[in-house]
Design a protein around this motif. Sequence first.
Motif, short mmCIF file in Angstrom:
data_model
loop_
_atom_site.label_atom_id
_atom_site.label_comp_id
_atom_site.label_asym_id
_atom_site.label_seq_id
_atom_site.Cartn_x
_atom_site.Cartn_y
_atom_site.Cartn_z
N TYR A 18 18.76 26.02 -90.22
CA TYR A 18 18.55 25.54 -88.85
C TYR A 18 17.72 24.26 -88.82
CZ TYR A 18 20.03 30.28 -87.60
OH TYR A 18 20.71 31.46 -87.47
N THR A 19 16.67 24.23 -89.64
CA THR A 19 15.73 23.11 -89.59
C THR A 19 15.85 22.14 -90.76
OG1 THR A 19 14.02 24.29 -90.83
CG2 THR A 19 14.05 24.59 -88.42
N GLY A 20 16.49 22.58 -91.85
CA GLY A 20 16.56 21.77 -93.05
C GLY A 20 15.30 21.81 -93.89
N VAL A 21 14.31 22.59 -93.47
CA VAL A 21 13.05 22.69 -94.20
C VAL A 21 13.29 23.40 -95.53
CG1 VAL A 21 10.76 23.77 -94.18
CG2 VAL A 21 11.61 22.61 -92.14
N HIS A 22 12.70 22.85 -96.59
CA HIS A 22 12.71 23.45 -97.92
C HIS A 22 11.36 24.12 -98.14
CE1 HIS A 22 16.02 20.67 -98.20
NE2 HIS A 22 16.29 21.05 -99.44
N MET A 23 11.37 25.36 -98.63
CA MET A 23 10.12 26.07 -98.86
C MET A 23 10.24 26.95 -100.10
SD MET A 23 10.41 28.95 -95.87
CE MET A 23 11.60 28.21 -94.78
N CYS A 24 9.12 27.42 -100.59
CA CYS A 24 9.08 28.38 -101.69
C CYS A 24 8.46 29.66 -101.14
CB CYS A 24 8.26 27.84 -102.85
SG CYS A 24 8.98 26.41 -103.65
N PRO A 25 9.28 30.61 -100.70
CA PRO A 25 8.75 31.84 -100.10
C PRO A 25 7.94 32.65 -101.11
CG PRO A 25 11.15 31.71 -99.87
CD PRO A 25 10.74 30.61 -100.78
N ASP A 26 6.98 33.40 -100.60
CA ASP A 26 6.19 34.24 -101.48
C ASP A 26 7.02 35.43 -101.96
OD1 ASP A 26 6.11 36.31 -99.53
OD2 ASP A 26 4.15 35.68 -98.79
#
Length: 179
Positions: free
Chosen positions: A110-118
């Motif tokens: 939806y946002t294009g945000v890249h993250m490293c989830p815990d």
Amino acid sequence: MTAKALEMLAAAGAEEIGHPGGTLLAHLRRTGELLASWGARPALVSAGLCHAFYGTDGFRVALLDLDRRAELADAIGAEAEALVYFYASCDRKASYPGLADDKGVFVDRYTGVHMCPDLDARRDFAELTVANELDIAVVSPGFHSGRGQDLRALFTPWRPLLSEPAWAHCRDVVGATDG
């Protein structure tokens, strides 16, 4: 599974939407029930029941617009709603390969945000994904014969993220192995 969530699903027409093995509502109920049978905590069970409210990368029909997230949170709790959003937001092609890796990137479609989830978020996501996919595999033989090998290949690297009951179900349904 909350009565309010079931009311919202009925109001959104989930029992009228076709889905492998019957209706979307039947699939959502089975997914929540499967998670419960594995001993998942209540928030994850509720997320299983509601996992398709915002549509997913694999099932684009949304029952509720994202600007109405507060309504779902009101029905199932903030933690469960956050799990629903996280599940629905997954860009599968970008996120699945590195899910088991601490530094694997998760992309919000939806946002294009890249993250490293815990680790906890990755475990919840993997458990919910396995419940979703294995329900379809069990009730839709054509799905299983066509995608069983793909699911085995997808779930095997996720083994460290899965509960023992979820992994046992992977072995039973798609023949997953520990190595």
